[in-house]
Design an enzyme around this catalytic site. Sequence first.
Site, mmCIF file in Angstrom:
data_model
loop_
_atom_site.group_PDB
_atom_site.id
_atom_site.type_symbol
_atom_site.label_atom_id
_atom_site.label_comp_id
_atom_site.label_asym_id
_atom_site.label_seq_id
_atom_site.Cartn_x
_atom_site.Cartn_y
_atom_site.Cartn_z
ATOM 1 N N GLY A 14 -47.834 -5.824 -41.748
ATOM 2 C CA GLY A 14 -46.509 -6.297 -41.367
ATOM 3 C C GLY A 14 -46.037 -7.370 -42.332
ATOM 4 N N CYS A 15 -45.192 -8.258 -41.839
ATOM 5 C CA CYS A 15 -44.638 -9.334 -42.661
ATOM 6 C C CYS A 15 -45.759 -10.170 -43.259
ATOM 7 C CB CYS A 15 -43.719 -10.199 -41.816
ATOM 8 S SG CYS A 15 -43.060 -11.617 -42.710
ATOM 9 N N PHE A 16 -45.727 -10.359 -44.565
ATOM 10 C CA PHE A 16 -46.832 -11.059 -45.219
ATOM 11 C C PHE A 16 -46.865 -12.559 -44.960
ATOM 12 C CE2 PHE A 16 -44.389 -10.114 -49.469
ATOM 13 C CZ PHE A 16 -43.382 -11.022 -49.163
#
Length: 184
Positions: A14-16
């Site tokens: 997902g979002c890093f």
Amino acid sequence: MKNNNIQTVVFGGGCFWCVESCFNMLNGVEKAVSGYAGGLTENPTYEEVCSGNTGHAEVVEITYDSNVISYEQLMEVFYFLHDPTQLNRQGNDIGTQYRSSIFYQDAEEMEKAEAAMKASEATGKWNGKYVTQISKLDVFYPAETYHQGYYEVNPNQPYCSAVVGPKIQKFKKHFGDLGWLKAE
């Protein structure tokens, strides 16, 4: 003198911003760097990756000391931080750039990744079949400088306070209780 225990691994969950922040808190992790992997575009930008047209995923390259933390422990954290049953998304972040992915560097690492995925799936923590892609790493591209340590610099940014912050608190409680976190 070179330390042969220093390893790297690349995960997409997902979002890093959240993934990077959490891995950087672990004992044995020297650094976690946000970036892109798995696509065809050379030196992609964040905007290009967000378009969904590059084939890249948001990923984190983790450099760690295998004498302090094992690959299997890193995998445990990886599967804790995101839902590996969601195809091309994590929560409200939708698109192939948010896919669950593990990028291996050699056959031994591929086998470890496959074994860790099977072991995690067998726990039943996540309801459903895992869709994590296990792929050979061709190249890792570090994300733009402003993405590195993003949460630490921007904890009050709306996405960070609503999504990243609560996930980090849950992570800290769980892995802090296990004694896996660096001293603050």
